[in-house]
Design an enzyme around this catalytic site. Sequence first.
Site, mmCIF file in Angstrom:
data_model
loop_
_atom_site.group_PDB
_atom_site.id
_atom_site.type_symbol
_atom_site.label_atom_id
_atom_site.label_comp_id
_atom_site.label_asym_id
_atom_site.label_seq_id
_atom_site.Cartn_x
_atom_site.Cartn_y
_atom_site.Cartn_z
ATOM 1 N N HIS A 1 -22.280 1.397 -1.304
ATOM 2 C CA HIS A 1 -22.087 1.522 -2.746
ATOM 3 C C HIS A 1 -23.427 1.410 -3.471
ATOM 4 O O HIS A 1 -24.122 0.398 -3.346
ATOM 5 C CB HIS A 1 -21.144 0.410 -3.211
ATOM 6 C CG HIS A 1 -20.780 0.494 -4.648
ATOM 7 N ND1 HIS A 1 -21.126 -0.473 -5.553
ATOM 8 C CD2 HIS A 1 -20.097 1.446 -5.341
ATOM 9 C CE1 HIS A 1 -20.662 -0.140 -6.747
ATOM 10 N NE2 HIS A 1 -20.036 1.024 -6.645
ATOM 11 N N ARG A 2 -23.789 2.460 -4.187
ATOM 12 C CA ARG A 2 -25.099 2.568 -4.864
ATOM 13 C C ARG A 2 -26.254 2.392 -3.866
ATOM 14 O O ARG A 2 -27.358 2.027 -4.256
ATOM 15 C CB ARG A 2 -25.216 1.572 -6.015
ATOM 16 C CG ARG A 2 -24.056 1.632 -6.998
ATOM 17 C CD ARG A 2 -24.213 0.655 -8.150
ATOM 18 N NE ARG A 2 -22.941 0.468 -8.862
ATOM 19 C CZ ARG A 2 -22.748 -0.400 -9.829
ATOM 20 N NH1 ARG A 2 -23.748 -1.157 -10.242
ATOM 21 N NH2 ARG A 2 -21.566 -0.511 -10.429
ATOM 22 N N GLU B 1 -22.693 6.103 -1.804
ATOM 23 C CA GLU B 1 -22.097 6.411 -3.110
ATOM 24 C C GLU B 1 -23.200 6.296 -4.138
ATOM 25 O O GLU B 1 -24.075 5.409 -4.025
ATOM 26 C CB GLU B 1 -20.983 5.410 -3.419
ATOM 27 C CG GLU B 1 -20.187 5.692 -4.676
ATOM 28 C CD GLU B 1 -20.706 5.005 -5.939
ATOM 29 O OE1 GLU B 1 -20.130 5.225 -7.003
ATOM 30 O OE2 GLU B 1 -21.714 4.230 -5.853
ATOM 31 N N ASP C 1 -24.306 7.315 -8.578
ATOM 32 C CA ASP C 1 -23.803 7.634 -9.917
ATOM 33 C C ASP C 1 -24.727 8.644 -10.579
ATOM 34 O O ASP C 1 -25.929 8.389 -10.715
ATOM 35 C CB ASP C 1 -23.761 6.358 -10.758
ATOM 36 C CG ASP C 1 -22.947 5.255 -10.093
ATOM 37 O OD1 ASP C 1 -21.737 5.440 -9.923
ATOM 38 O OD2 ASP C 1 -23.548 4.218 -9.726
ATOM 39 N N HIS D 1 -26.511 4.038 -12.896
ATOM 40 C CA HIS D 1 -25.132 3.681 -13.224
ATOM 41 C C HIS D 1 -24.882 3.548 -14.721
ATOM 42 O O HIS D 1 -23.887 4.026 -15.241
ATOM 43 C CB HIS D 1 -24.756 2.367 -12.520
ATOM 44 C CG HIS D 1 -23.360 1.909 -12.808
ATOM 45 N ND1 HIS D 1 -23.034 1.163 -13.926
ATOM 46 C CD2 HIS D 1 -22.203 2.107 -12.153
ATOM 47 C CE1 HIS D 1 -21.736 0.911 -13.923
ATOM 48 N NE2 HIS D 1 -21.199 1.471 -12.863
ATOM 49 N N GLU E 1 -20.647 10.488 -7.756
ATOM 50 C CA GLU E 1 -19.780 10.078 -8.869
ATOM 51 C C GLU E 1 -20.367 10.584 -10.178
ATOM 52 O O GLU E 1 -21.500 10.248 -10.537
ATOM 53 C CB GLU E 1 -19.622 8.556 -8.909
ATOM 54 C CG GLU E 1 -18.660 8.152 -10.025
ATOM 55 C CD GLU E 1 -18.583 6.655 -10.278
ATOM 56 O OE1 GLU E 1 -18.943 5.860 -9.395
ATOM 57 O OE2 GLU E 1 -18.159 6.305 -11.393
ATOM 58 N N LYS F 1 -20.834 10.558 -13.993
ATOM 59 C CA LYS F 1 -20.742 9.567 -15.078
ATOM 60 C C LYS F 1 -21.107 10.223 -16.404
ATOM 61 O O LYS F 1 -22.246 10.089 -16.880
ATOM 62 C CB LYS F 1 -21.729 8.425 -14.829
ATOM 63 C CG LYS F 1 -21.385 7.494 -13.695
ATOM 64 C CD LYS F 1 -20.742 6.236 -14.211
ATOM 65 C CE LYS F 1 -20.621 5.186 -13.121
ATOM 66 N NZ LYS F 1 -19.287 4.591 -13.048
ATOM 67 N N ASP G 1 -21.106 -3.097 -1.399
ATOM 68 C CA ASP G 1 -22.494 -3.445 -1.700
ATOM 69 C C ASP G 1 -23.163 -4.082 -0.494
ATOM 70 O O ASP G 1 -24.377 -4.265 -0.481
ATOM 71 C CB ASP G 1 -22.548 -4.461 -2.854
ATOM 72 C CG ASP G 1 -22.173 -3.832 -4.184
ATOM 73 O OD1 ASP G 1 -22.401 -2.623 -4.366
ATOM 74 O OD2 ASP G 1 -21.645 -4.576 -5.045
HETATM 75 O O1 G3P Z 1 -17.250 5.144 -6.917
HETATM 76 C C1 G3P Z 1 -16.832 3.836 -6.757
HETATM 77 C C2 G3P Z 1 -17.435 2.915 -7.797
HETATM 78 O O2 G3P Z 1 -18.820 3.121 -7.823
HETATM 79 C C3 G3P Z 1 -16.866 3.116 -9.159
HETATM 80 O O3 G3P Z 1 -17.304 2.160 -10.094
HETATM 81 O O4 G3P Z 1 -18.700 1.414 -11.949
HETATM 82 O O5 G3P Z 1 -19.438 0.999 -9.618
HETATM 83 O O6 G3P Z 1 -19.510 3.301 -10.581
HETATM 84 P P1 G3P Z 1 -18.799 1.960 -10.580
HETATM 85 MG MG MG Z 2 -20.180 4.390 -8.853
#
Ligand code: G3P
Ligand code: MG
Length: 261
Positions: free
Chosen positions: A29-30, A56, A58, A71, A131, A133, A252
Amino acid sequence: MGPLDGRNAYLLLNNEDREVMLMAKVIAHRGGAKWVPENTLAAFRWAAEAGCRWIELDISLLGDGTPVIIHDETLDRTTDAHGPLDQISVADLGTIDAGRWFAPAFAGQRIPTLAQVIDLCFELGLGANLELKPNADNGAALVEATARVLEEKHALNGPWLFSSFHHETLALMAQRLPDIPRGLLYDGIEDKWREKAQARGAKSLHLDQSLIDEKQIPNYRAAGLEVYTYTLNDPKRAAELFAAGLSGVFTDDPLAFEAAL
Ligand code: G3P
Ligand code: MG
């Protein structure tokens, strides 16, 4: 191995995997935000070294329309600069530090452009959940700018999966690049998830780990959808959800899932 070799090797590998699932079981994640400054090239390199095959990230737009990886809608939390993202342009990125806030060793990291990250994914053989945004009114511009980068990079067959909380933006992407898979992001699931997924041509649901109802997972899977949850850093809870049919976790802390990697 050069970038082209990496890309070819990855595409071969990924074609086999696609028969099994869209992404991997453990997605950084990120880039693995517990260990590295989120959404930076250093983070994505670290994720690959940690054994992740998918990340993942953003995608947001700068004021000049460049798609970049960050993000928040402002620079404040994850850089040494301040103010809204839509007030800066690509020429400003070289003066903004996106790593030092996390740890001095990461000083000099920049907010990466989408183009840079696509190159890195090919170099490292990473798949990416892209993702989208959008802010209040730039969904169409975000879709167009993102699609153009993928076209310019000849990356339309790459290992990508689009997702967004903004389902209208996802619908625009479905029209623009229909062959790249899409997933619906939810904080709380809606009753009409099945109809919505069908209407958007979505292949997956991405659900908040604190709200996901494991009893519903078999229903989602029976409807032909993969199910991912974010942001889950607890391998024990993940094991329960995997037993119920979960496809993968955004975490994470990929190191906590070493056995699954
Ligand atoms: O894509 C999963 C997650 O990243 C969604 O929430 O706010 O962390 O981008 P956020
Ligand atoms: Mg995200």
